[in-house]
Design a protein around this motif. Structure first.
Motif, PDB file in Angstrom:
ATOM      1  N   SER A  97      -6.703  -0.124  -3.877  1.00  0.00           N
ATOM      2  CA  SER A  97      -7.502  -0.096  -2.471  1.00  0.00           C
ATOM      3  C   SER A  97      -6.914  -0.974  -1.905  1.00  0.00           C
ATOM      4  CB  SER A  97      -8.346  -0.657  -3.041  1.00  0.00           C
ATOM      5  OG  SER A  97      -8.313  -2.019  -3.277  1.00  0.00           O
ATOM      6  N   THR A  98      -7.502  -1.495  -0.351  1.00  0.00           N
ATOM      7  CA  THR A  98      -7.399  -2.044   0.834  1.00  0.00           C
ATOM      8  C   THR A  98      -6.938  -3.789   0.095  1.00  0.00           C
ATOM      9  OG1 THR A  98      -7.991  -0.024   2.327  1.00  0.00           O
ATOM     10  CG2 THR A  98      -8.050  -2.477   3.163  1.00  0.00           C
ATOM     11  N   ASN A  99      -8.234  -3.305  -0.060  1.00  0.00           N
ATOM     12  CA  ASN A  99      -8.514  -4.887  -0.568  1.00  0.00           C
ATOM     13  C   ASN A  99      -7.523  -6.037  -1.477  1.00  0.00           C
ATOM     14  OD1 ASN A  99     -10.708  -6.011   1.276  1.00  0.00           O
ATOM     15  ND2 ASN A  99     -12.030  -4.955  -0.880  1.00  0.00           N
ATOM     16  N   PHE A 108       0.721  -1.462   0.257  1.00  0.00           N
ATOM     17  CA  PHE A 108       0.071  -0.425  -0.027  1.00  0.00           C
ATOM     18  C   PHE A 108       0.685   0.962   0.171  1.00  0.00           C
ATOM     19  CE2 PHE A 108      -2.476   3.731   2.023  1.00  0.00           C
ATOM     20  CZ  PHE A 108      -3.586   3.533   1.385  1.00  0.00           C
TER      21      PHE A 108
END
Length: 79
Positions: free
Chosen positions: A43-45, A28
């Motif tokens: 994205s977080t996912n 990230f």
């Protein structure tokens, strides 16, 4: 030499959640740095999926290092 303690695979299994989490954070933050050059921010996912994938070899490598340190400590304690 008779090995005592956990195997590399057992150490990997125990440490994998931490390794995958660390790799997700690294992925990230790397995407944030890449965004300065026009790249996308993960994205977080997606960061979690990337962390889960690259976390396995990273954790296995770390577990091999830990096992080698355990073997060395065990070897020096028997002399």
């Amino acid at each position: 030499m008779n090995r005592q303690g956990w195997s590399v695979h057992q150490i990997t299994l125990a440490l994998y959640p931490f390794g995958a989490g660390a790799m997700a954070v690294n992925a990230f933050f790397a995407s944030l740095i890449g965004s300065w050059m026009g790249g996308p921010v993960l994205s977080t996912n997606i960061a979690l999926v990337v962390g889960a994938i690259i976390g396995l070899p990273a954790t296995y490598t770390f577990a091999r290092h830990i096992r080698a340190l355990m073997d060395r400590a065990d070897d020096t304690s028997h002399h």
